[in-house]
Structures are given as C-alpha cells and as structure tokens.
Design an enzyme around this catalytic site. Structure first.
Site, PDB file in Angstrom:
ATOM      1  N   GLU A 231      58.022   4.304 -23.562  1.00 58.39           N
ATOM      2  CA  GLU A 231      57.312   4.658 -24.800  1.00 58.39           C
ATOM      3  C   GLU A 231      58.070   3.975 -25.933  1.00 58.39           C
ATOM      4  OE1 GLU A 231      54.564   6.190 -25.089  1.00 58.39           O
ATOM      5  OE2 GLU A 231      54.303   7.497 -23.337  1.00 58.39           O
ATOM      6  N   CYS A 265      56.803   6.945 -34.215  1.00 58.38           N
ATOM      7  CA  CYS A 265      56.275   5.720 -33.596  1.00 58.38           C
ATOM      8  C   CYS A 265      54.790   5.563 -33.849  1.00 58.38           C
ATOM      9  CB  CYS A 265      56.551   5.732 -32.088  1.00 58.38           C
ATOM     10  SG  CYS A 265      58.294   5.728 -31.661  1.00 58.38           S
TER      11      CYS A 265
END
Length: 454
Positions: A231, A265
């Site tokens: 990720e 993010c």
C-alpha cells in the site's frame, strides 16, 4: 543502539527512545510467531479467534484517551482526530470479529461432473507488517485483524517514530488473550527485516509506505518467493464537474486535503475543476484553506497540527519553492514555522514542473482548470499513482461514466472521508498491489485450498 524515538513534532523535543532489537531478539520473535501458528492457529476455532479480536476492540475503546495522547506526541495528529482514529480501529477489529464466520466459510464450486468441490481458507503462517507513522492504530488493525481471524501470526514493525504506540497496541492484543507469538511488535532495522523476510518460517510481508520502501521490500520478497502486499502513495484527484452547493463542495475539498494534517495517502491532492466553476471554486477554496491555522494538536478545536517532523516540513517547503521557481502561482500559504506548515494552494502547474508528478504529503493542494469531462478524466489519469479519487457531479449518468473511466482503486462520488471497515482500500499502478479492509483483505494471505470429492 536505537533508531526508534518519540519526537514531538510540535516542539521538536525527544520524549522517549527505544532500543532496536538485537539479532537474538529478532530470532526469538520469529520462533514465537512460528510456534504460535503451529499450535494456537491450528488448534483454535474461528469463533475463538473472533472472541479475542472482539476483546481487542473493547480494549481500544477503554484505552482511547491514552492512545490518542500517544499519537499526538508521535506524529502531531490533532487530538480529536486521534480519538477518532482509535474509535475507527476498534470498529475495524469488531467488524472482523463479526464477519469471521462468513470470511472463513467454505465456498462451494458448481462443478462440471459428479461429486462436489469447495474452496476452504486456511492460514499461511507468520507475516511481517511494516507500518507507516501517519495512522498508528488504523494502519495496524486493518492489516492485523483479518489475518488474526484467518489464523496468521503477526510480526509488526512500526515506523521509527511510533515505538510507543506500537508497544501500547501490542499490550492490547496480549491483554485481549492472544497467546505469546500471535502478535508482536518488532523494533527492527531494515537489514533485520530483510533477514526476516528471507527466513523460511515467514510466509509473507505487507508494507504501507513510500514507493522506495515498497520497491526495496518487494525486491527482497521476490528473491525469496514470498507473497508481498503493498500500500503505497497517492495523488488523488478531486474532480468537480457540477454542483448544486458550491460552498459544501469547497468544504469537502478542504476536509479531504487537510485530513490528518494533509498526510493521508488517499487525501485529495489535485483539484480538477471544470471551467465554468473554476474561478468561483478556487476563490472560495483558497480563502477557506488560508483561514485554517496550524496550531497545537492537543487543543480540542485544532483542525490542523504540525506535519510529522521538521524534516517533513522542510521537504514540503522545497517542493513548493521549486514549483514557484518553475512558474506555478502561489495562491496562499507556502510558509512554515518549524513543523507547522500553512495550508497552501498552487495554481498554473504544468506537466513540465516537478510538482505535476509528485505527491505533496502535507497541507498543500494544486488546482487545475479543465474544459470538460473528457479533459478532467485525462488529467486525473495522467499520473503514476492510482489510489483513490473523488468526483462531484449532479448528473447520475456522468457519475457512473466518470467513475468507470478513472484509473484508481477507489472512487468516491459526492462525498469524502467515507472510509469504513467493510469497504476495501487499495490502489493500482504505483499506489500498490493489494487490498485492505472488507472481505478482500482476508484473502491477501490465505491458502485458498481446493477440496474435490468424487
């Protein structure tokens, strides 16, 4: 020797330091994880593991105040946001406890012939989780919870600035009743992590972090034929094509950019506005961003605290300064005081500028004017990232069309900050290779065994 320290970004003060594990401690941790998998994981039932995870969720809630204080000290998260993160982490753990039986249920297959066939899920073994600093509880639980339900055991490496929260979370899992070795916080060096990945007892590794870190971990995992889940970063577009409430849309944009001090993010970072709305949106958005002051994260009404460190603020400053030098227009912000960075808006960014391709990890946004839907989609997709995206439109058909065309792992239409335990999280391209949350998370590190009976 220590690489792990709590340095309050609001003051620059070093509050605590923790010794890095010795090689012997690392081996003991891996051995304990392996033993727990061979013993507890294979002898416990799904219901028993779910009960332990439900107790862990309760302990998150019981200790929410002290956990929130730790998060503020470690990375500068506003305290109200830190409390919200603890609550969300508890919700995620509880979700997997509730869904455990459904996640692990046999999956029948309609076969072409006589007899029967099923897919039965089972654990793989010890897993390494390499975690970032920006969400000290949420990032961990979304990796740990589904894997503990499956029966995998966890070796959790925290970010160097988050040793205190990692230790506190390890205590939660132990106090919930998970046996020794089922969940361990491991204060390891990068070299020790590489050795752990190569260890035949370890069956996989999950990393949430930068592209550089992801590439390094994937290289080691690949050499050792280990499953890896990544990720990574994002530069999510926030597309406005039409709206019946411009003020609400602007506020959604501010919320999506400043969440977690601009250090998420999947935070909105590139604001792509159709020509007819651009001037009004940018005027209101710039004013709203400029009105937010970065202040003490311990205050109850703080919206924006410091970024994670003075080094992070310096790096963001360099990106903004370089963009202006290359011809971008600074509409507001662009200044810092230590690790406190003023909300910033850049305009007139072109593909020739570095910032066009970079992720701005802090309270800084770039606004773009586009002619129409096609131009908006083309600009949204003109990135190496592909994590999340946001689309605002009053046209339901357009919403479906644009959502289908965007190259990203997630599309949110007419809302922001809507993550939920049941919704899978993850991206494509250089944003990652895996999914966390929802049922998909439990399929990342699992043996999907075929059992065919004649």
């Amino acid at each position: 020797m220590t690489d792990y320290a709590v340095i309050n970004p609001a003051t620059g003060e070093t509050l605590a330091s923790f010794d890095t594990f010795t090689d012997a401690q690392i081996d003991e941790a891996v051995a304990a994880a392996d033993e727990a998998h061979r013993d507890w994981s294979r002898s416990s039932t799904v219901a028993e593991r779910a009960a332990l995870l439900r107790r862990a969720a309760e302990l998150h809630r019981e200790r929410r105040e002290e956990l929130a204080d730790v998060f503020v000290r470690e990375m500068g998260k506003p305290r109200e946001a830190a409390l919200g993160e603890v609550d969300f982490a508890a919700d995620i753990a509880e979700y997997y406890a509730d869904q455990a039986e459904a996640i692990m249920a046999d999956q029948p297959i309609a076969i072409l012939g006589d007899g029967s066939a099923i897919i039965r899920r089972s654990s793989l073994g010890p897993l390494i989780g390499i975690m970032p600093w920006n969400f000290p509880a949420y990032q961990i639980v979304r990796f740990a919870a589904p894997n503990l339900i499956v029966g995998n055991t966890i070796l959790l490496k925290p970010a160097p600035q988050c040793p205190e929260s990692s230790t506190a979370l390890e205590a939660i899992y132990h106090d919930a009743g998970f046996p020794k070795g089922a969940y361990q916080s491991v204060l390891a060096t990068n070299e020790q992590i590489a050795t752990m990945i190569a260890d035949p007892r370890v069956q996989g590794v999950s990393l949430t972090g930068s592209e550089r870190a992801g590439a390094a971990v994937a290289e080691v995992a690949g050499r050792n034929l280990k499953k890896v889940a990544l990720e990574l970063g994002g530069s999510d577009p926030f597309i406005v094509l039409s709206t019946d409430d411009l003020d609400a849309t602007v506020q959604a944009g501010v919320d999506a950019r400043l969440d977690n001090n601009g250090q998420a993010c999947n935070g909105a970072k590139r604001f792509i506005i159709v020509d007819g709305l651009y001037d009004a949106f940018v005027e209101k958005f710039t004013a709203a961003m400029g009105a937010v002051e970065a202040t003490d994260p311990m205050l109850d009404d703080t919206v924006l605290g410091p970024v994670s460190s003075e080094t992070a603020a310096e790096n963001l400053q360099k990106q903004i300064d370089q963009a202006v030098e290359q011809g971008a227009t600074l509409l507001t912000g662009g200044t810092r005081d230590g690790a406190f960075f003023a909300p910033t808006v850049l305009a007139d960014v072109t593909p020739a500028m570095n910032v066009y391709r970079e992720e701005l990890f802090g309270p800084a946004a770039v606004v773009y004017r586009v002619a129409d839907e096609d131009a908006a989609v083309a600009l949204a997709n003109d990135t190496t990232f592909g994590l999340g995206s946001y689309v605002f439109t009053t046209d339901a058909d357009q919403a479906e069309r644009v959502a289908d065309r965007i190259e990203a792992g997630m599309v949110y239409v007419n809302l922001v900050l809507a993550d939920s335990p049941e919704l899978p999280f993850g991206g494509i391209k250089r944003s990652g290779t895996a999914r966390e949350l929802g049922h998909l998370a439990a399929d990342e590190f699992v043996n999907k065994k075929l059992i065919r009976i004649g």
